[in-house]
Design a protein around this motif. Structure first.
Motif, short mmCIF file in Angstrom:
data_model
loop_
_atom_site.label_atom_id
_atom_site.label_comp_id
_atom_site.label_asym_id
_atom_site.label_seq_id
_atom_site.Cartn_x
_atom_site.Cartn_y
_atom_site.Cartn_z
N GLU A 118 -15.82 19.33 20.85
CA GLU A 118 -15.57 20.43 22.08
C GLU A 118 -16.19 20.83 22.39
O GLU A 118 -16.54 21.37 23.60
N VAL A 119 -17.02 21.34 21.32
CA VAL A 119 -18.64 21.82 21.87
C VAL A 119 -19.16 20.88 21.87
O VAL A 119 -20.03 21.77 23.68
N ALA A 120 -19.20 19.47 22.12
CA ALA A 120 -20.20 18.77 23.18
C ALA A 120 -19.47 18.60 24.43
O ALA A 120 -20.38 18.36 25.37
N ALA A 121 -17.85 18.81 24.52
CA ALA A 121 -17.90 18.40 25.62
C ALA A 121 -17.98 19.47 26.71
O ALA A 121 -18.16 19.36 27.80
N ALA A 122 -18.26 20.58 25.82
CA ALA A 122 -18.81 22.18 26.59
C ALA A 122 -19.61 21.83 27.65
O ALA A 122 -19.78 22.24 28.22
N TYR A 123 -20.43 21.30 26.28
CA TYR A 123 -21.93 21.08 26.83
C TYR A 123 -22.34 20.40 27.89
O TYR A 123 -22.93 20.37 28.32
N ALA A 124 -21.35 18.92 27.94
CA ALA A 124 -21.47 18.21 29.25
C ALA A 124 -21.29 19.16 30.14
O ALA A 124 -21.97 18.36 31.31
N GLU A 125 -20.19 19.56 30.47
CA GLU A 125 -19.39 20.33 31.04
C GLU A 125 -20.38 21.56 32.02
O GLU A 125 -20.10 21.29 33.16
N HIS A 126 -20.96 22.38 31.21
CA HIS A 126 -22.09 22.93 31.45
C HIS A 126 -23.30 22.58 32.33
O HIS A 126 -24.37 23.54 32.77
N SER A 127 -23.76 21.75 31.19
CA SER A 127 -25.20 20.83 31.92
C SER A 127 -25.33 19.97 32.30
O SER A 127 -25.47 18.77 31.51
N PRO A 128 -24.68 19.61 33.52
CA PRO A 128 -24.77 18.59 33.71
C PRO A 128 -26.02 17.93 34.63
O PRO A 128 -26.31 18.34 34.65
N GLY A 129 -26.03 16.67 34.40
CA GLY A 129 -27.33 16.70 34.33
C GLY A 129 -28.78 16.10 32.83
O GLY A 129 -29.51 15.71 32.61
N ALA A 130 -27.92 16.30 31.76
CA ALA A 130 -28.87 16.86 30.38
C ALA A 130 -27.98 15.44 30.54
O ALA A 130 -26.80 14.62 29.81
N ALA A 131 -28.84 14.76 29.29
CA ALA A 131 -28.58 13.79 28.35
C ALA A 131 -27.02 13.89 27.41
O ALA A 131 -27.35 14.96 26.67
N PRO A 132 -26.13 12.67 26.82
CA PRO A 132 -24.93 13.59 26.74
C PRO A 132 -25.86 13.69 24.52
O PRO A 132 -26.47 13.10 24.59
N LEU A 133 -24.62 14.94 24.36
CA LEU A 133 -25.29 15.12 23.07
C LEU A 133 -24.43 13.63 22.03
O LEU A 133 -23.37 13.50 22.01
N GLN A 134 -25.21 13.07 21.10
CA GLN A 134 -24.83 12.57 20.12
C GLN A 134 -24.15 13.09 19.34
O GLN A 134 -23.15 12.36 18.03
N SER A 135 -24.51 13.66 18.73
CA SER A 135 -23.97 14.85 17.56
C SER A 135 -23.98 16.22 17.04
O SER A 135 -24.80 16.60 18.30
N VAL A 136 -23.34 16.97 16.91
CA VAL A 136 -23.33 18.17 16.65
C VAL A 136 -23.51 19.19 15.35
O VAL A 136 -22.50 18.56 14.80
N ARG A 137 -23.83 19.90 15.21
CA ARG A 137 -24.20 20.52 14.19
C ARG A 137 -24.10 21.92 13.46
O ARG A 137 -24.71 23.09 14.47
N LEU A 138 -22.99 22.77 13.17
CA LEU A 138 -23.43 23.74 12.48
C LEU A 138 -23.81 24.88 11.50
O LEU A 138 -23.89 23.78 10.82
N VAL A 139 -25.25 24.54 11.70
CA VAL A 139 -26.65 25.67 10.60
C VAL A 139 -26.49 26.71 9.88
O VAL A 139 -26.04 27.67 11.23
#
Length: 145
Positions: A98-119
């Motif tokens: 869901e974080v990756a989807a939100a990133y894609a929605e708010h950052s159009p034109g940015a390369a899609p995320l392959q992975s997301v991690r909580l650090v």
């Protein structure tokens, strides 16, 4: 001049007494969710002066291999929302999609995320002062199938 009726005084005394009882019971037996009638422990306790300090963050790796910090600006998700749901992300890491989807929605034109991690970055503290040392711990990870 006092224009309050006997009934008005009685109502105020009862209301004040009720609030006092709720505060006392909340202080003795309450939890953070009972605030303002329970203790808000974040401000009622102090950290261990020799314990590591926790600093959580979310980061992704895009399809080019670049590490991308996930912020409110590029995802629309506030840090506090992530931290408040931390246990749920650890229990079900697939929720990070869901974080990756939100990133894609708010950052159009940015390369899609392959992975997301909580650090979690554990910052070394000694005698209530930072030591300059830290260690990172990945507590949840999602990778695009």
């Amino acid at each position: 001049m006092d224009d309050m009726t006997v009934r008005g005084r009685w109502i105020r005394v009862v209301a004040t007494s009720l609030c006092g009882v709720l505060l006392l019971v909340g202080t003795l037996f309450g939890a953070d969710d009972d605030f303002p009638f329970g203790p808000f422990r974040m401000y009622a306790t102090g950290p261990d002066p020799n314990g590591d300090a926790k600093d959580s963050r979310v980061e992704g790796t895009d399809i080019t291999g670049r590490t991308v910090p996930i912020t409110e600006g590029n995802s629309g998700i506030r840090r506090a929302e992530i931290e408040g749901q931390e246990a749920a992300y650890v229990a079900t890491p697939s929720r990070l999609s869901e974080v990756a989807a939100a990133y894609a929605e708010h950052s159009p034109g940015a390369a899609p995320l392959q992975s997301v991690r909580l650090v979690v970055r554990w910052v070394g503290i000694r005698h209530a002062r930072p030591t300059g040392t830290y260690r990172d711990e990945v507590i949840a990870r999602w990778t695009r199938p």
